[in-house]
Design an enzyme around this catalytic site. Structure first.
Site, PDB file in Angstrom:
ATOM      1  N   GLY A 162       0.805  -1.217   0.000  1.00  0.00           N
ATOM      2  CA  GLY A 162       0.000   0.000   0.000  1.00  0.00           C
ATOM      3  C   GLY A 162       0.837   1.266   0.000  1.00  0.00           C
ATOM      4  O   GLY A 162       1.923   1.326  -0.595  1.00  0.00           O
ATOM      5  N   SER A 163       0.364   2.283   0.714  1.00  0.00           N
ATOM      6  CA  SER A 163       0.956   3.619   0.625  1.00  0.00           C
ATOM      7  C   SER A 163       2.353   3.732   1.203  1.00  0.00           C
ATOM      8  O   SER A 163       3.003   4.775   1.039  1.00  0.00           O
ATOM      9  CB  SER A 163       0.038   4.627   1.320  1.00  0.00           C
ATOM     10  OG  SER A 163      -1.200   4.718   0.633  1.00  0.00           O
ATOM     11  N   THR A 164       2.833   2.700   1.911  1.00  0.00           N
ATOM     12  CA  THR A 164       4.205   2.768   2.399  1.00  0.00           C
ATOM     13  C   THR A 164       5.217   2.768   1.251  1.00  0.00           C
ATOM     14  O   THR A 164       6.396   3.075   1.457  1.00  0.00           O
ATOM     15  CB  THR A 164       4.517   1.583   3.331  1.00  0.00           C
ATOM     16  OG1 THR A 164       4.199   0.361   2.668  1.00  0.00           O
ATOM     17  CG2 THR A 164       3.703   1.688   4.619  1.00  0.00           C
TER      18      THR A 164
END
Length: 580
Positions: A302-304
């Site tokens: 995801g956004s990591t």
């Protein structure tokens, strides 16, 4: 008056015996004695070695002298695993007088000491007549109590068993051994040969009761196993486990994982998973409990991944932190697929894209990059490659060759969909920001000197991304709950839908947060993942970030890092939610 007997008058004695019969009998006697002589010669001369061995088998034994298994220590020398004497109880069933009133009176005491049903003991004694194990690796004190019962036919042998002082908190790191003292999981398995040492031996003569009556030859002493010192700090490990456990329970989640890494050396200071297990009591264990999720489980991050994509963009020279990216109207179409944000953020800078966690902004940035540029950086940071770490079961995750990427796949990979990684891989990748653009290897063992890093980004790029991570964890960012008292932090939250088959499961998410502190000169990197939170919220910024905050603060204190700021966390009433 005696009567004389004429023997020749007897019909039997008077009959003539054929000469061949006496010769035949004499021949048989000669052959018999000849055979005995040949046999004696064979036994005493030609086959002597064989019969000597057969004789020794019946009275001589080679006793194995077990080596003491080496201890596993944490970085400060505290014991994580050690061997202690144990009593293993065995019997010669045919010698146990079960009909004796004295034995029948003592058997219930034996059952109680061994924590076994009396019926189970009787079944074992009925199944075999020559030898049977009743129970292995009882506490030594219990063994002495059993010995004091004095039940004929029941004996004990001294062995060693492992003790794990940290219990559930360090179970997934240390692992455990079986009753034969062979490593089965974790570091016990990874370093089994080093820890086990080399057993010695002793030749003895035993009687039928298994008692040693005489020694033969010289004793070969055992070589004890060597100690293994891990990079783990047991205090940090215990604290991280507690905070993770509390958060998983509070959010009714399926599981959770925390990785704590020294930002300068790559040493793993903690690696905690929940649910866990007691390595000293392994009854009714399941695979769910045994898995070291931080290393064995891979997910879409995801956004990591967004800070890494932005790092590629800054390094390419096509973007600066202040470069404008228009995300209006909060969605974008890429070859027929729509990518959306949770809100229409309008015009943002590159810094703002990270702060607001904009999928649209990250997609527009990635469209100015080549698939090869992104793939080469992702690969250099360890994605799609098996971690070089001394631990069994580490997974490589998935990163497809860039030549197969379609435009929409390049877009989704830029914000963490379409590839997979473990929490350990993400933590290690973030060392590129804490080490001025150089990525360093992760280590489960304590090391004496910092490793040599591999340059990926420039120092300027790494510094710029750290500032963006600080914005993402500050007011107006998605990770505000990651802030802590006295230390500046930076990090990126992530919320990813869970894959099931070829699609995504409805209502199932993984919440992430990965970051570092203090932000100007990071000393620690902490990554948190909570699997399937079900208590009303599932965003990484609200579920995983609070665990990050608590663990960072306690870790830096234990490391003796001085606070770099005197502020309280600033959390707004309605924090920004990251886009999925």
């Amino acid at each position: 008056m005696h009567r004389s007997v004429t023997y020749t008058s007897s019909p039997l004695l008077a009959s003539k015996t054929p000469k061949w019969r006496s010769k035949f009998i004499m021949g048989l006697m000669v052959l018999g004695f000849t055979g005995l002589g040949v046999r004696a010669a064979y036994v005493q001369v030609f086959g002597n070695d064989f019969f000597q061995r057969q004789g020794e088998v019946r009275y001589a034994r080679t006793l194995e002298l077990p080596a003491n298994r080496g201890r596993i220590l944490d970085r400060n020398g505290l014991i994580l695993a050690s061997s202690v004497p144990a009593a293993s109880i065995w019997a010669i069933p045919e010698d146990v007088e079960l009909d004796s009133a004295e034995v029948r009176a003592k058997l219930p005491q034996l059952a109680r000491l061994m924590d076994m049903p009396l019926a189970a003991i009787k079944t074992k004694l009925d199944n075999d007549k020559s030898f049977v194990w009743l129970k292995r690796q009882l506490d030594w004190e219990v063994g002495q109590q059993i010995k004091a019962l004095g039940i004929k036919g029941i004996y004990q042998t001294k062995e060693y068993k492992r003790e794990y002082p940290e219990g559930e908190s360090a179970a997934h790191i240390v692992g455990f051994t079986n009753v034969e003292d062979h490593g089965q999981e974790g570091m016990e398995l990874a370093f089994d040969k080093d820890l086990a040492g080399k057993p010695g031996s002793r030749r003895v003569i035993k009687d039928r009761f298994g008692r040693v009556v005489e020694g033969l030859g010289e004793e070969i002493p055992p070589m004890d196993g060597r100690e293994i010192q891990l990079s783990i700090d047991s205090k940090i490990q215990f604290y991280a486990y507690q905070k993770l456990r509390d958060q998983v329970i509070a959010h009714k989640a399926k599981a959770g994982t925390v990785v704590v890494m020294d930002a300068k050396t790559g040493e793993l200071l903690a690696l905690a998973n929940y649910p866990s297990y007691d390595p000293g009591n392994r009854k009714r264990l399941t695979g769910e409990q045994l898995r070291n999720r931080a290393i064995t489980d891979v997910f879409e991050p995801g956004s990591t991944m967004k800070p890494i994509t932005v790092g590629v963009a800054l390094q390419s020279g096509k973007f600066k932190p202040s470069t404008i990216v228009d995300t209006t109207p909060g969605r974008i179409n890429v070859t027929g697929s729509t990518i959306s944000d949770t809100h229409n953020y309008g015009v943002l800078t590159v810094e703002g894209v990270i702060q607001k966690s904009s999928n649209v902004g990250t997609t527009k940035i990635s469209q100015q990059l080549t698939a090869q540029e992104m793939w080469e950086t992702y690969s250099a940071l360890g994605f799609g490659q098996k971690p070089q770490i001394s631990f069994p079961g580490a997974q490589s995750g998935r990163l497809r060759p860039y030549k197969t990427w379609r435009p929409v796949e390049q877009a989704t990979m830029s914000y963490g969909y379409g590839l997979s990684a473990s929490l350990l891989q993400i933590t290690r990748a973030y060392t590129v920001f804490s080490n001025d653009g150089k990525v360093i290897p992760a280590s489960m063992l304590k090391i004496d000197r910092p490793p040599v890093g591999v340059p990926i980004f420039s120092e300027r790029t790494a510094s710029s991304v750290r500032k963006m991570l600080a914005l993402a964890a500050g007011p107006g960012g998605t990770g505000q709950r990651a802030q802590t008292v006295g230390y500046s932090v930076g990090g990126k939250s992530g919320t990813a839908r869970k894959q099931e088959g070829k699609g995504y499961a409805a209502g199932k998410y993984r919440a992430w947060f990965a970051g570092m502190a203090p932000i100007e000169s990071p000393r620690v990197i902490v990554s948190v993942m909570v699997d399937e939170p079900m208590n009303g919220t599932y965003y990484g910024g609200t579920v995983a970030a609070p665990v990050f905050s608590d663990v960072v603060q306690q870790t830096l204190r234990l490391m003796g890092v001085h606070p770099d700021m005197a502020v309280q966390p600033q959390i707004v009433a309605n924090p920004v939610e990251e886009s999925l």
